[in-house]
Design a protein around this motif. Structure first.
Motif, PDB file in Angstrom:
ATOM      1  N   ASN A  51      -6.561   9.188 -12.777  1.00 32.39           N
ATOM      2  CA  ASN A  51      -7.081   9.210 -11.412  1.00 32.39           C
ATOM      3  C   ASN A  51      -6.999   7.840 -10.757  1.00 32.39           C
ATOM      4  OD1 ASN A  51      -8.272  11.869 -10.463  1.00 32.39           O
ATOM      5  ND2 ASN A  51      -8.951  11.770 -12.582  1.00 32.39           N
ATOM      6  N   VAL A  52      -7.285   6.794 -11.503  1.00 32.09           N
ATOM      7  CA  VAL A  52      -7.168   5.437 -10.973  1.00 32.09           C
ATOM      8  C   VAL A  52      -5.716   5.150 -10.599  1.00 32.09           C
ATOM      9  CG1 VAL A  52      -7.309   2.987 -11.587  1.00 32.09           C
ATOM     10  CG2 VAL A  52      -9.208   4.515 -12.132  1.00 32.09           C
ATOM     11  N   LEU A  53      -4.799   5.512 -11.468  1.00 37.57           N
ATOM     12  CA  LEU A  53      -3.381   5.307 -11.208  1.00 37.57           C
ATOM     13  C   LEU A  53      -2.935   6.027  -9.937  1.00 37.57           C
ATOM     14  CD1 LEU A  53      -0.665   4.178 -12.355  1.00 37.57           C
ATOM     15  CD2 LEU A  53      -0.383   6.384 -13.459  1.00 37.57           C
ATOM     16  N   ILE A  54      -3.397   7.254  -9.771  1.00 27.34           N
ATOM     17  CA  ILE A  54      -3.057   8.017  -8.568  1.00 27.34           C
ATOM     18  C   ILE A  54      -3.578   7.311  -7.317  1.00 27.34           C
ATOM     19  CG2 ILE A  54      -3.518  10.159  -7.299  1.00 27.34           C
ATOM     20  CD1 ILE A  54      -3.557  11.561 -10.064  1.00 27.34           C
ATOM     21  N   LEU A  55      -4.842   6.918  -7.339  1.00 23.25           N
ATOM     22  CA  LEU A  55      -5.432   6.250  -6.171  1.00 23.25           C
ATOM     23  C   LEU A  55      -4.723   4.942  -5.841  1.00 23.25           C
ATOM     24  CD1 LEU A  55      -9.300   6.692  -6.387  1.00 23.25           C
ATOM     25  CD2 LEU A  55      -7.831   7.175  -4.441  1.00 23.25           C
ATOM     26  N   ILE A  56      -4.426   4.160  -6.849  1.00 27.23           N
ATOM     27  CA  ILE A  56      -3.743   2.877  -6.623  1.00 27.23           C
ATOM     28  C   ILE A  56      -2.366   3.110  -6.003  1.00 27.23           C
ATOM     29  CG2 ILE A  56      -2.656   0.926  -7.800  1.00 27.23           C
ATOM     30  CD1 ILE A  56      -5.107   0.888  -9.677  1.00 27.23           C
ATOM     31  N   ASN A  57      -1.629   4.074  -6.528  1.00 18.01           N
ATOM     32  CA  ASN A  57      -0.286   4.333  -5.990  1.00 18.01           C
ATOM     33  C   ASN A  57      -0.320   4.886  -4.580  1.00 18.01           C
ATOM     34  OD1 ASN A  57       1.394   3.355  -8.063  1.00 18.01           O
ATOM     35  ND2 ASN A  57       0.885   5.121  -9.313  1.00 18.01           N
ATOM     36  N   ILE A  58      -1.273   5.745  -4.275  1.00 14.97           N
ATOM     37  CA  ILE A  58      -1.396   6.255  -2.906  1.00 14.97           C
ATOM     38  C   ILE A  58      -1.743   5.116  -1.950  1.00 14.97           C
ATOM     39  CG2 ILE A  58      -2.701   7.766  -1.353  1.00 14.97           C
ATOM     40  CD1 ILE A  58      -3.118   9.640  -3.759  1.00 14.97           C
ATOM     41  N   SER A  59      -2.663   4.236  -2.375  1.00 14.91           N
ATOM     42  CA  SER A  59      -3.086   3.144  -1.489  1.00 14.91           C
ATOM     43  C   SER A  59      -1.989   2.104  -1.285  1.00 14.91           C
ATOM     44  CB  SER A  59      -4.360   2.484  -2.025  1.00 14.91           C
ATOM     45  OG  SER A  59      -4.118   1.795  -3.226  1.00 14.91           O
ATOM     46  N   LYS A  60      -0.978   2.086  -2.136  1.00 15.11           N
ATOM     47  CA  LYS A  60       0.168   1.189  -1.927  1.00 15.11           C
ATOM     48  C   LYS A  60       1.063   1.697  -0.803  1.00 15.11           C
ATOM     49  CE  LYS A  60       0.576  -0.651  -6.605  1.00 15.11           C
ATOM     50  NZ  LYS A  60       1.395  -0.654  -7.846  1.00 15.11           N
ATOM     51  N   VAL A  61       1.032   3.009  -0.571  1.00 15.61           N
ATOM     52  CA  VAL A  61       1.908   3.610   0.439  1.00 15.61           C
ATOM     53  C   VAL A  61       1.209   3.753   1.783  1.00 15.61           C
ATOM     54  CG1 VAL A  61       3.260   5.678   1.000  1.00 15.61           C
ATOM     55  CG2 VAL A  61       3.172   4.851  -1.362  1.00 15.61           C
ATOM     56  N   PHE A  62      -0.082   4.085   1.781  1.00 15.31           N
ATOM     57  CA  PHE A  62      -0.823   4.349   3.021  1.00 15.31           C
ATOM     58  C   PHE A  62      -1.963   3.349   3.197  1.00 15.31           C
ATOM     59  CE2 PHE A  62       0.927   8.382   1.553  1.00 15.31           C
ATOM     60  CZ  PHE A  62       1.636   8.767   2.678  1.00 15.31           C
ATOM     61  N   ASP A  63      -2.285   3.060   4.464  1.00 15.74           N
ATOM     62  CA  ASP A  63      -3.358   2.117   4.781  1.00 15.74           C
ATOM     63  C   ASP A  63      -4.652   2.811   5.174  1.00 15.74           C
ATOM     64  OD1 ASP A  63      -1.715  -0.056   4.330  1.00 15.74           O
ATOM     65  OD2 ASP A  63      -1.060  -0.170   6.414  1.00 15.74           O
ATOM     66  N   SER A  64      -4.543   3.978   5.722  1.00 17.59           N
ATOM     67  CA  SER A  64      -5.702   4.680   6.259  1.00 17.59           C
ATOM     68  C   SER A  64      -6.542   5.300   5.140  1.00 17.59           C
ATOM     69  CB  SER A  64      -5.232   5.783   7.211  1.00 17.59           C
ATOM     70  OG  SER A  64      -6.282   6.674   7.495  1.00 17.59           O
ATOM     71  N   ILE A  65      -7.833   5.022   5.166  1.00 20.40           N
ATOM     72  CA  ILE A  65      -8.753   5.582   4.176  1.00 20.40           C
ATOM     73  C   ILE A  65      -8.745   7.103   4.265  1.00 20.40           C
ATOM     74  CG2 ILE A  65     -11.187   5.767   3.512  1.00 20.40           C
ATOM     75  CD1 ILE A  65     -11.508   2.845   4.417  1.00 20.40           C
ATOM     76  N   LEU A  66      -8.705   7.630   5.470  1.00 17.49           N
ATOM     77  CA  LEU A  66      -8.681   9.079   5.660  1.00 17.49           C
ATOM     78  C   LEU A  66      -7.419   9.695   5.048  1.00 17.49           C
ATOM     79  CD1 LEU A  66      -9.989  11.609   6.834  1.00 17.49           C
ATOM     80  CD2 LEU A  66      -8.803  11.115   8.976  1.00 17.49           C
ATOM     81  N   THR A  67      -6.268   9.084   5.316  1.00 11.35           N
ATOM     82  CA  THR A  67      -5.009   9.585   4.768  1.00 11.35           C
ATOM     83  C   THR A  67      -5.023   9.537   3.245  1.00 11.35           C
ATOM     84  OG1 THR A  67      -3.831   8.797   6.729  1.00 11.35           O
ATOM     85  CG2 THR A  67      -2.494   9.299   4.784  1.00 11.35           C
ATOM     86  N   ILE A  68      -5.486   8.427   2.691  1.00 12.14           N
ATOM     87  CA  ILE A  68      -5.571   8.277   1.231  1.00 12.14           C
ATOM     88  C   ILE A  68      -6.484   9.342   0.651  1.00 12.14           C
ATOM     89  CG2 ILE A  68      -6.383   6.768  -0.627  1.00 12.14           C
ATOM     90  CD1 ILE A  68      -5.449   4.389   1.193  1.00 12.14           C
TER      91      ILE A  68
END
Length: 117
Positions: free
Chosen positions: A75-92
């Motif tokens: 789950n941490v890996l998923i969150l980190i990788n998503i946050s590398k691509v998107f800036d918006s908290i809502l989108t993430i």
């Protein structure tokens, strides 16, 4: 043995795995507050639930602890990788939610296949 695995998992989660909530803000105090007040609880519930698809509490606690650590790290890996691509908290949050739902569907399907054969 469980106490050793549990302590090792706690150390790994707190000291070795990067904070997946760094995307929340540039202010480190805000990130720390979110992480300890909300973020870790969210990840705990999701990871515990993922582990619970295959593990029943009280049975082989060492395996349960290892399963939880794998789910938490994933789950941490998923969150980190998503946050590398998107800036918006809502989108993430939306993308992470969709991925978590897909993982749960996959886990339950896998459980059905494994235990029905």
């Amino acid at each position: 043995m469980y106490q050793i695995i549990s302590a090792l998992n706690g150390f790994i989660r707190e000291e070795m795995i990067p904070n997946p909530f760094d995307f929340i803000s540039d202010n480190q105090l805000m990130v720390m507050l979110f992480t300890y007040l909300i973020g870790r609880m969210i990840l705990h519930i999701i990871s515990f639930s993922m582990c619970g698809v295959f593990y029943n509490r009280g049975q082989a606690s060492v395996l349960g602890s290892i399963g939880y650590m794998i789910a938490f790290s994933f789950n941490v890996l998923i969150l980190i990788n998503i946050s590398k691509v998107f800036d918006s908290i809502l989108t993430i949050s939306i993308i992470y939610t969709i991925i978590v739902i897909a993982i749960f569907k996959l886990l339950y399907k896998l459980k059905e296949i494994v235990f029905m054969s």
